[in-house]
Design a protein around this motif. Structure first.
Motif, PDB file in Angstrom:
ATOM      1  N   THR A  37       5.105   0.755 -11.594  1.00  0.00           N
ATOM      2  CA  THR A  37       5.627   1.966 -10.834  1.00  0.00           C
ATOM      3  C   THR A  37       5.053   2.167  -9.538  1.00  0.00           C
ATOM      4  O   THR A  37       4.223   1.563  -9.375  1.00  0.00           O
ATOM      5  N   ASP A  38       5.348   3.209  -8.819  1.00  0.00           N
ATOM      6  CA  ASP A  38       4.845   3.893  -7.817  1.00  0.00           C
ATOM      7  C   ASP A  38       4.674   2.745  -6.865  1.00  0.00           C
ATOM      8  O   ASP A  38       5.548   1.956  -6.399  1.00  0.00           O
ATOM      9  N   ASP A  39       3.217   2.483  -6.366  1.00  0.00           N
ATOM     10  CA  ASP A  39       3.170   1.700  -5.015  1.00  0.00           C
ATOM     11  C   ASP A  39       3.261   0.208  -5.439  1.00  0.00           C
ATOM     12  O   ASP A  39       3.707  -0.711  -4.768  1.00  0.00           O
ATOM     13  N   GLN A  40       2.906  -0.015  -6.846  1.00  0.00           N
ATOM     14  CA  GLN A  40       3.040  -1.473  -7.127  1.00  0.00           C
ATOM     15  C   GLN A  40       4.702  -1.792  -7.152  1.00  0.00           C
ATOM     16  O   GLN A  40       5.003  -3.075  -6.653  1.00  0.00           O
ATOM     17  N   GLN A  41       5.583  -1.125  -7.706  1.00  0.00           N
ATOM     18  CA  GLN A  41       7.072  -1.431  -7.670  1.00  0.00           C
ATOM     19  C   GLN A  41       7.532  -1.539  -5.972  1.00  0.00           C
ATOM     20  O   GLN A  41       8.174  -2.450  -5.737  1.00  0.00           O
ATOM     21  N   VAL A  42       6.905  -0.708  -5.318  1.00  0.00           N
ATOM     22  CA  VAL A  42       7.180  -0.774  -3.699  1.00  0.00           C
ATOM     23  C   VAL A  42       6.766  -1.943  -3.056  1.00  0.00           C
ATOM     24  O   VAL A  42       7.524  -2.727  -2.360  1.00  0.00           O
ATOM     25  N   ALA A  43       5.786  -2.456  -3.632  1.00  0.00           N
ATOM     26  CA  ALA A  43       5.008  -3.662  -2.936  1.00  0.00           C
ATOM     27  C   ALA A  43       5.822  -4.784  -3.580  1.00  0.00           C
ATOM     28  O   ALA A  43       6.100  -5.804  -2.694  1.00  0.00           O
ATOM     29  N   LEU A  44       6.144  -4.634  -4.831  1.00  0.00           N
ATOM     30  CA  LEU A  44       6.895  -6.091  -5.220  1.00  0.00           C
ATOM     31  C   LEU A  44       8.284  -6.126  -4.678  1.00  0.00           C
ATOM     32  O   LEU A  44       8.443  -7.357  -4.173  1.00  0.00           O
ATOM     33  N   GLN A  45       8.943  -5.274  -4.374  1.00  0.00           N
ATOM     34  CA  GLN A  45      10.121  -5.044  -3.866  1.00  0.00           C
ATOM     35  C   GLN A  45       9.934  -5.617  -2.494  1.00  0.00           C
ATOM     36  O   GLN A  45      10.569  -6.278  -1.924  1.00  0.00           O
ATOM     37  N   GLY A  46       8.861  -5.145  -1.842  1.00  0.00           N
ATOM     38  CA  GLY A  46       8.733  -5.687  -0.177  1.00  0.00           C
ATOM     39  C   GLY A  46       8.475  -7.083  -0.360  1.00  0.00           C
ATOM     40  O   GLY A  46       9.042  -7.617   0.694  1.00  0.00           O
ATOM     41  N   PHE A  47       7.791  -7.795  -1.299  1.00  0.00           N
ATOM     42  CA  PHE A  47       7.871  -9.163  -1.316  1.00  0.00           C
ATOM     43  C   PHE A  47       8.874  -9.952  -1.569  1.00  0.00           C
ATOM     44  O   PHE A  47       9.177 -10.841  -0.921  1.00  0.00           O
ATOM     45  N   ALA A  48       9.732  -9.228  -2.419  1.00  0.00           N
ATOM     46  CA  ALA A  48      11.198 -10.123  -2.649  1.00  0.00           C
ATOM     47  C   ALA A  48      11.811  -9.728  -1.340  1.00  0.00           C
ATOM     48  O   ALA A  48      12.500 -10.958  -0.852  1.00  0.00           O
ATOM     49  N   ASP A  97      -2.463 -13.396   2.607  1.00  0.00           N
ATOM     50  CA  ASP A  97      -2.329 -11.878   3.205  1.00  0.00           C
ATOM     51  C   ASP A  97      -1.355 -11.423   2.056  1.00  0.00           C
ATOM     52  O   ASP A  97      -1.534  -9.932   1.616  1.00  0.00           O
ATOM     53  N   ASN A  98      -0.348 -11.993   1.414  1.00  0.00           N
ATOM     54  CA  ASN A  98       0.415 -11.486   0.515  1.00  0.00           C
ATOM     55  C   ASN A  98      -0.407 -11.134  -0.757  1.00  0.00           C
ATOM     56  O   ASN A  98      -0.159 -10.023  -1.484  1.00  0.00           O
ATOM     57  N   ASN A  99      -1.225 -11.938  -1.315  1.00  0.00           N
ATOM     58  CA  ASN A  99      -1.913 -11.801  -2.250  1.00  0.00           C
ATOM     59  C   ASN A  99      -3.045 -10.581  -2.124  1.00  0.00           C
ATOM     60  O   ASN A  99      -3.356  -9.997  -3.330  1.00  0.00           O
ATOM     61  N   ALA A 100      -3.288 -10.473  -1.005  1.00  0.00           N
ATOM     62  CA  ALA A 100      -4.437  -9.431  -0.689  1.00  0.00           C
ATOM     63  C   ALA A 100      -3.600  -8.000  -0.952  1.00  0.00           C
ATOM     64  O   ALA A 100      -4.347  -7.146  -1.517  1.00  0.00           O
ATOM     65  N   GLN A 101      -2.483  -7.874  -0.351  1.00  0.00           N
ATOM     66  CA  GLN A 101      -1.510  -6.895  -0.544  1.00  0.00           C
ATOM     67  C   GLN A 101      -1.220  -6.507  -1.947  1.00  0.00           C
ATOM     68  O   GLN A 101      -1.209  -5.222  -2.265  1.00  0.00           O
ATOM     69  N   TRP A 102      -1.118  -7.163  -2.658  1.00  0.00           N
ATOM     70  CA  TRP A 102      -0.794  -7.115  -4.061  1.00  0.00           C
ATOM     71  C   TRP A 102      -2.052  -6.585  -4.916  1.00  0.00           C
ATOM     72  O   TRP A 102      -2.189  -5.714  -5.490  1.00  0.00           O
ATOM     73  N   ALA A 103      -3.170  -7.288  -4.412  1.00  0.00           N
ATOM     74  CA  ALA A 103      -4.424  -6.814  -5.057  1.00  0.00           C
ATOM     75  C   ALA A 103      -4.555  -5.456  -4.703  1.00  0.00           C
ATOM     76  O   ALA A 103      -5.149  -4.577  -5.500  1.00  0.00           O
ATOM     77  N   ILE A 104      -4.434  -4.826  -3.605  1.00  0.00           N
ATOM     78  CA  ILE A 104      -4.647  -3.542  -2.978  1.00  0.00           C
ATOM     79  C   ILE A 104      -3.644  -2.684  -3.965  1.00  0.00           C
ATOM     80  O   ILE A 104      -4.218  -1.379  -4.248  1.00  0.00           O
ATOM     81  N   ALA A 105      -2.486  -3.086  -3.957  1.00  0.00           N
ATOM     82  CA  ALA A 105      -1.574  -2.286  -4.756  1.00  0.00           C
ATOM     83  C   ALA A 105      -1.910  -2.204  -6.171  1.00  0.00           C
ATOM     84  O   ALA A 105      -1.636  -0.873  -6.482  1.00  0.00           O
ATOM     85  N   MET A 106      -2.551  -3.154  -6.720  1.00  0.00           N
ATOM     86  CA  MET A 106      -3.009  -3.065  -8.033  1.00  0.00           C
ATOM     87  C   MET A 106      -4.303  -2.475  -8.142  1.00  0.00           C
ATOM     88  O   MET A 106      -4.847  -2.438  -9.540  1.00  0.00           O
ATOM     89  N   ASN A 107      -5.004  -2.204  -7.353  1.00  0.00           N
ATOM     90  CA  ASN A 107      -6.342  -1.856  -7.282  1.00  0.00           C
ATOM     91  C   ASN A 107      -7.257  -2.764  -8.118  1.00  0.00           C
ATOM     92  O   ASN A 107      -7.853  -2.622  -9.144  1.00  0.00           O
ATOM     93  N   ALA A 108      -6.960  -4.159  -7.749  1.00  0.00           N
ATOM     94  CA  ALA A 108      -7.489  -5.161  -8.423  1.00  0.00           C
ATOM     95  C   ALA A 108      -8.441  -6.190  -7.634  1.00  0.00           C
ATOM     96  O   ALA A 108      -8.303  -6.236  -6.542  1.00  0.00           O
ATOM     97  N   ILE A 109      -8.854  -6.982  -8.150  1.00  0.00           N
ATOM     98  CA  ILE A 109      -9.545  -8.118  -7.519  1.00  0.00           C
ATOM     99  C   ILE A 109      -8.663  -9.498  -7.196  1.00  0.00           C
ATOM    100  O   ILE A 109      -8.118  -9.647  -8.242  1.00  0.00           O
ATOM    101  N   SER A 110      -8.650 -10.039  -6.025  1.00  0.00           N
ATOM    102  CA  SER A 110      -7.970 -11.416  -5.822  1.00  0.00           C
ATOM    103  C   SER A 110      -9.070 -12.423  -6.363  1.00  0.00           C
ATOM    104  O   SER A 110     -10.110 -12.454  -5.768  1.00  0.00           O
ATOM    105  N   PRO A 111      -8.423 -13.241  -7.545  1.00  0.00           N
ATOM    106  CA  PRO A 111      -9.365 -14.245  -7.941  1.00  0.00           C
ATOM    107  C   PRO A 111      -9.482 -15.670  -7.007  1.00  0.00           C
ATOM    108  O   PRO A 111     -10.298 -16.438  -7.045  1.00  0.00           O
TER     109      PRO A 111
END
Length: 415
Positions: free
Chosen positions: A38-49, A323-337
């Motif tokens: 939902t919210d920012d995560q959904q917007v980010a995923l659609q942006g990657f697509a 950079d894409n993985n970075a944007q997803w980590a930010i959207a998920m408030n998570a760490i990139s492994p």
């Protein structure tokens, strides 16, 4: 005439090839993603697509939101009937349930032939790599995109009044919880996930988890009984909470009905303390062995035929670029492994430089991150562990609760 006939035939072949190429361009292979973001995560995923679709014309990624309730059952039934998505985002334990029916794609067949993606994959920590291939046949059926994990949320106002700092051992945590209960009349500690709490106690005690060859659990031990009893005794005494009033302990924490709890680092937005200060800290990660349950969530690709599988892989590769993985980590408030993201993405480096305290608490435990083997039925093991903890807290003997857990777990894996 013979030349004209040959020319006509050649032109016909050229027109046919061009027509096929035009048809492929006009009708790209559809790659469907189902999700519950939902919210920012959904917007980010659609942006990657959208960005992936713009970058090439052979595939078209379509993002479809699904209901959260019953999502995993919905996906399994659809995939088993050949009408499901190409990609979902979940944990390795989910992928395990699709292996026996050849419903999930082994990503190693693509990664091992792709130097760029191999570099990305090889930058993962060894424990997380082990999880990606920790399946019964050694295939690579799940790739992480981000890492999160449980952390310790605590009422700093109460802790300061009691002269406490965040606990560094489970014994200290229980002692503090008892003192808080005796002073304030509320549980001093609770856990959003009893499964992850029990798994930490089991693995930090030096136990093993699953015998992959014989499909049985390996934690039917004295130390497991001792920690189950420890948890049950603390719940029965009122020092630990068992069930929140809602789905998670954050609401009770906000209302000062519990003084601390273990919960996902992603839960920070839901903390709105009512008249007190709060803080976060790493959870204890060692009893006799260092171990921490990092949660590695990312794409799982379902088998829809070679062309679609290749397209799904190409999107995953695009999605995991630094950079894409970075944007997803930010959207998920998570760490990139991924080391590639950490080292090559300025976007991620800026994010990491001001990393929220919740993620810093996860980061502090990642040196102890451990991988659990994944097998069909391993999710049932998680549920059985939660049930065992609940039953002991309710008064069942440790021996009976653990015996039931072991029997249920083994039946699920062997059935």
């Amino acid at each position: 005439m013979k030349f004209r006939s040959m020319l006509a035939a050649l032109l016909a072949v050229i027109f046919m090839i061009c027509g096929v190429a035009m048809a492929e361009t006009a009708n790209p292979i559809e790659i469907t993603i189902w999700h519950t973001f939902t919210d920012d995560q959904q917007v980010a995923l659609q942006g990657f697509a959208d960005a992936f679709n713009e970058s090439q014309d052979q595939y078209e990624v379509i993002v479809q939101s699904q209901a959260y309730s019953g999502f995993e059952d919905t996906v399994y039934n659809a995939v088993a009937n050949g009408v499901g998505p190409n990609i979902i985002f979940n944990y390795a334990s989910t992928a395990a349930d699709y292996i026996e029916g050849d419903l999930v794609v082994d990503m190693s067949q693509y990664i091992n032939e792709d130097p760029e993606m191999k570099e990305i994959y090889d930058s993962l920590p060894e424990a997380i790599k082990a999880e990606t291939v920790g399946f019964i046949d050694g295939g690579m059926y799940a790739l992480p995109a981000v890492t999160t994990g449980p952390i310790f949320f605590y009422n700093k106002t109460i802790y300061d009044e009691m002269g406490f700092s965040a606990p560094t051992t489970w014994e200290e945590l229980a002692e503090q919880a008892k003192a808080i209960y005796e002073t304030y009349g509320i549980p001093g500690f609770a856990a959003d996930s009893l499964t992850d709490l029990m798994t930490m106690l089991i693995m930090q005690s030096g136990n093993e988890y699953i015998d992959m060859e014989n499909k049985c659990v390996l934690f039917d031990t004295e130390s497991t009984r001792e920690w189950l009893q420890w948890f049950g005794d603390n719940v029965q005494a009122g020092y630990f909470g068992l069930r929140p009033t809602g789905d998670y302990w954050s609401d009770d924490f906000n209302a000062k009905l519990v003084a601390s709890y273990s919960g996902s680092c992603a839960g920070v937005p839901y903390i709105v303390p009512d008249g007190f200060e709060y803080d976060v800290a790493p959870l204890p990660n060692t009893i006799t062995t260092a171990w921490y349950p990092s949660w590695n969530r990312g794409p799982i690709v379902f088998n829809q035929g070679e062309e679609a599988n290749r397209g799904a892989y190409e999107f995953v590769k695009f999605f995991l670029q630094p950079d894409n993985n970075a944007q997803w980590a930010i959207a998920m408030n998570a760490i990139s492994p991924y080391g590639t993201t950490q080292e090559q993405s300025e976007v991620y480096q800026e994010f990491a430089a001001e990393m929220p305290a919740s993620l810093a608490a996860v980061q502090a435990n990642l040196d102890a991150a451990g991988a659990l083997p994944t097998i069909s039925g391993s999710y049932a093991v998680r549920e059985a562990l939660e049930e065992a903890a609940t039953m002991v807290a309710g008064g069942m003997s440790v021996e009976d609760a653990l015996a039931n857990c072991v029997a249920t777990s083994n039946a699920a894996m062997q059935g």
